[in-house]
Design an enzyme around this catalytic site. Structure first.
Site, PDB file in Angstrom:
ATOM      1  N   HIS A   7       0.835  -1.210   0.000  1.00  0.00           N
ATOM      2  CA  HIS A   7       0.000   0.000   0.000  1.00  0.00           C
ATOM      3  C   HIS A   7       0.870   1.261   0.000  1.00  0.00           C
ATOM      4  CE1 HIS A   7      -3.149   2.873   0.943  1.00  0.00           C
ATOM      5  NE2 HIS A   7      -2.492   3.256   2.015  1.00  0.00           N
ATOM      6  N   ARG A  58       3.563  10.762  -4.933  1.00  0.00           N
ATOM      7  CA  ARG A  58       4.875  11.393  -4.857  1.00  0.00           C
ATOM      8  C   ARG A  58       5.736  11.033  -6.049  1.00  0.00           C
ATOM      9  NH1 ARG A  58       4.089  10.241   0.666  1.00  0.00           N
ATOM     10  NH2 ARG A  58       5.119   8.250   0.384  1.00  0.00           N
ATOM     11  N   GLU A  68     -10.676   2.294   3.148  1.00  0.00           N
ATOM     12  CA  GLU A  68      -9.382   1.648   3.354  1.00  0.00           C
ATOM     13  C   GLU A  68      -9.626   0.378   4.149  1.00  0.00           C
ATOM     14  OE1 GLU A  68      -6.607   4.574   4.987  1.00  0.00           O
ATOM     15  OE2 GLU A  68      -5.983   5.051   2.927  1.00  0.00           O
ATOM     16  N   GLN A  70      -7.538  14.804   1.144  1.00  0.00           N
ATOM     17  CA  GLN A  70      -6.274  14.287   1.691  1.00  0.00           C
ATOM     18  C   GLN A  70      -5.069  14.787   0.895  1.00  0.00           C
ATOM     19  OE1 GLN A  70      -6.074   9.997   1.535  1.00  0.00           O
ATOM     20  NE2 GLN A  70      -4.001   9.903   2.358  1.00  0.00           N
ATOM     21  N   TYR A  83      -2.324  17.109   3.139  1.00  0.00           N
ATOM     22  CA  TYR A  83      -1.529  16.223   4.013  1.00  0.00           C
ATOM     23  C   TYR A  83      -0.061  16.619   4.171  1.00  0.00           C
ATOM     24  CZ  TYR A  83       1.081  13.533   0.491  1.00  0.00           C
ATOM     25  OH  TYR A  83       1.952  13.144  -0.486  1.00  0.00           O
ATOM     26  N   LYS A 104      -9.593  12.211   6.623  1.00  0.00           N
ATOM     27  CA  LYS A 104      -9.695  10.943   7.348  1.00  0.00           C
ATOM     28  C   LYS A 104     -10.702  10.983   8.489  1.00  0.00           C
ATOM     29  CE  LYS A 104      -6.333   8.788   5.229  1.00  0.00           C
ATOM     30  NZ  LYS A 104      -6.493   7.492   4.558  1.00  0.00           N
ATOM     31  N   THR A 106      -3.979   0.568   5.473  1.00  0.00           N
ATOM     32  CA  THR A 106      -4.583  -0.204   4.388  1.00  0.00           C
ATOM     33  C   THR A 106      -3.780  -1.468   4.107  1.00  0.00           C
ATOM     34  OG1 THR A 106      -5.275   1.869   3.447  1.00  0.00           O
ATOM     35  CG2 THR A 106      -5.402  -0.050   2.012  1.00  0.00           C
TER      36      THR A 106
HETATM   37 CA    CA Z   1      -5.749   4.528   6.998  1.00  0.00          CA
END
Ligand code: CA
Length: 409
Positions: free
Chosen positions: A125, A134, A191, A232, A236, A245, A341
């Site tokens: 994950h 990224r 998730e 997110q 983040y 979340k 996850t």
């Molecule tokens: Ca999570």
């Protein structure tokens, strides 16, 4: 046996998980799931005076005080029930009124969750998300293989299976847009996670060593960490997950004890490079638990969109808990720590829509010809988990939740 339990039942005599239930004529109280029934522990004590602890703690809205009695007592409750269930003259056999049909019961959050932590411990994950969010070449950040990365979440928005979640509003910045916009999330996701529940507290300043960690873990539930990917993605950096979340997380109602899961221990993956000594462990501490995610459109058919397994975790629970407390952070009974996850290697084992559709690029085709990139309003997500070996089955039941349209503002 007092009655026959189907071989396919998650709630075998080997399992006996604990939960909090109520019915029209029984207020919230502790129960043990067995087959399609629940044993009302408080009612059992009323008729048999079978427990040598203060049984009023069995008639509370959460299991925290019961769990605080310690594993010697909570395990004895399970082993006594196993003995009584096999004995046609036992207190359990003589008092059928202590059995409640699960179909007649409403389930509630099993514990008061003081604190909730979410880890990020599946290498598949973390690699998938790192590639998408990224850098495809350096998907894992430099710390990832050295410590179980996690963040402190909110316990206030953890809800029991069956609770619907409204699509959240938030701030996002669409690709190519010059500035952020405000509105309902367009990228709702689930998730697939498991969470463990703390069964023994510590004081501020104490650390739980890797050799003590197991003693502090009471049991596990299935955990759906609902996620708004567009919120997110924008929010983040640099401090991690926030409003994308805390819109809600859903858990399955029955806490399966670590003792019931013991037969399903398996070795974990090789950890390379070697971990620091405080994270070194002995023995097998991964668990072979089959996981499944189903998506059901409003009024439509059920589609199984993911099959994964908890055994894929790179970091195990002992390492997570040890790392969590190595700085002296204290833990309390009922605290919940989720795995992150759980994705496997192949594309059908990815534990989120983000990965299954690769950021929305490869829509899923459902049984009735519908397609999905992310979760749509009216969709119900159901997660199931069970371990099975040599004819012995220990399962979690399921956690289910429906995404409703955004609340009007
Ligand atoms: Ca999570």
């Amino acid at each position: 046996m007092i009655f026959n339990i189907d071989d396919s039942s998650d709630f075998s005599l080997d399992n006996l998980p604990f939960g909090i239930f109520s019915t029209t004529d029984r207020d919230k109280r502790a129960g043990v799931a067995i087959g399609e029934k629940i044993i009302d522990l408080y009612a059992l004590h009323q008729v048999g005076e079978v427990f040598d602890f203060d049984a009023t703690i069995l008639r509370q809205e959460a299991l925290n005080d019961f769990i605080s009695l310690g594993k010697s007592i909570t395990n004895k409750v399970r082993s006594d029930i196993q003995d009584w269930f096999k004995d046609k003259d036992s207190v359990l056999a003589r008092n059928p009124q202590v059995f409640v049909n699960q179909s007649d019961a409403q389930m509630h959050l099993p514990v008061r969750i003081g604190d909730y932590t979410d880890f990020y411990s599946s290498i598949e994950h973390a690699t998938n998300v790192g590639k998408m969010f990224r850098d495809p070449e350096n998907a894992l950040l430099p710390n990832w293989r050295h410590l179980p990365v996690g963040y402190h979440g909110r316990s206030s928005s953890i809800v029991i299976s069956g609770t619907s979640i409204n699509r959240p509003y938030g701030q996002t910045k669409p690709v190519g847009a010059a500035k952020p916009i405000f509105g309902p999330s367009k990228r709702m996701d689930f998730e697939l996670e498991m969470a463990f529940i703390i069964g023994k507290k510590t004081s501020l300043g104490d650390s739980v060593s890797i050799h003590q960690a197991e003693d502090h873990i009471f049991g596990m539930v299935i955990f759906n960490d609902w996620s708004a990917r567009d919120i997110q993605k924008w929010e983040y950096i640099p401090l991690g997950p926030f409003l994308g979340k805390s819109l809600g997380s859903s858990i399955s109602p029955w806490i399966v004890t670590m003792e019931a899961l013991a037969p399903f221990r398996v070795p974990g993956p090789n950890q390379d490079p070697e971990v620091l000594p405080y994270l070194e462990y002995n023995g097998n501490h991964n668990y072979d638990i089959n996981l499944e995610v189903d998506l059901m459109p409003d009024g439509g058919a059920t589609n199984t969109i993911c099959r994964s397994n908890y055994k894929y975790m790179y970091w195990n629970m002992l390492q997570q808990l040890t790392h969590h407390t190595v700085n002296g952070c204290n833990i309390n009974i009922g605290d919940m720590m989720a795995s992150g996850t759980i994705s496997g290697k192949d594309t059908h084992s990815y534990g989120s829509m983000l990965e299954l559709t690769w950021g929305g690029k490869n829509p899923l085709t459902l049984n009735d010809g519908l397609t999905r990139t992310f979760i749509e309003d009216g969709d119900t997500i159901t997660m199931k988990a069970f371990a099975e070996k040599d004819g012995q089955r220990v399962g979690f039941g399921s956690v289910s939740g429906k995404i409703l349209p955004p609340k009007t503002k």
